[in-house]
Design a protein around this motif. Structure first.
Motif, short mmCIF file in Angstrom:
data_model
loop_
_atom_site.label_atom_id
_atom_site.label_comp_id
_atom_site.label_asym_id
_atom_site.label_seq_id
_atom_site.Cartn_x
_atom_site.Cartn_y
_atom_site.Cartn_z
N PHE A 118 43.79 21.31 68.90
CA PHE A 118 44.20 20.04 68.22
C PHE A 118 44.06 19.95 66.72
CE2 PHE A 118 43.33 18.62 72.70
CZ PHE A 118 44.70 18.15 72.94
N ALA A 119 44.98 19.81 65.92
CA ALA A 119 44.87 20.22 64.63
C ALA A 119 44.49 18.60 64.05
CB ALA A 119 46.27 20.62 63.86
N TYR A 120 43.76 18.58 63.24
CA TYR A 120 43.27 17.35 62.54
C TYR A 120 43.24 17.45 61.00
CZ TYR A 120 40.26 13.06 61.44
OH TYR A 120 39.85 11.96 60.86
#
Length: 122
Positions: A118-120
Motif C-alpha cells: 500500500f502506498a501512503y
C-alpha cells in the motif's frame, strides 16, 4: 634439560620425529633409573614435557603443510580438522542458498497471491 619450542620449530618434521624418539628413549632410561633411586621425579617430569612439546610442534608443522596444500579449496572439500570449528548449531544450520529455496507450493502461492504494498503519501 628443558627444550624450547622455538628451537624445535626451526627443525623439520623428520628431525623433530628423531628428537622425539631420543626423548622417548631417554624417558625409558630415566624410568629404569628411578627404580634404583638415582633419578629425581623432576627429571622424569621434564622429559615428559619435552616429549609433549616435540609432538605438539610436529603436529603444528603437519597442519601448516595441510593448510598450504588445501589453500583455495572450498570449506566443504576441506578435511574436518581444517574446517572452522564454529558451534554445533551453526555447523548444522542451512546454507544461504538452502534458506532461499522455495517449494513448488510456495512458489505457486506467491505468484497467485502477491504481497500487496500500500502506498501512503503525505
Amino acid at each position: 634439560m628443558k627444550i624450547e619450542a622455538s628451537a624445535l620449530r626451526q627443525l623439520g618434521i623428520k628431525q623433530i620425529e628423531e628428537r622425539a624418539a631420543e626423548i622417548k628413549a631417554e624417558l625409558a632410561a630415566l624410568r629404569q633409573k628411578k627404580n634404583s633411586g638415582d633419578v629425581g621425579a623432576n627429571d622424569i617430569k621434564t622429559a615428559k614435557k619435552n616429549l609433549a612439546r616435540a609432538l605438539t610442534v610436529r603436529r603444528e608443522k603437519i597442519l601448516e603443510e595441510l593448510v598450504e596444500a588445501y589453500r583455495g579449496t572450498p570449506v566443504s572439500k576441506l578435511p574436518k580438522e581444517l574446517r572452522p570449528k564454529l558451534n554445533r548449531s551453526k555447523r548444522r544450520a542451512l546454507t544461504k542458498t538452502q534458506l532461499r529455496r522455495k517449494t513448488r507450493r510456495q512458489r505457486a502461492r506467491m505468484s497467485k497471491f502477491p504481497r500487496v504494498i500500500f502506498a501512503y503519501n503525505e
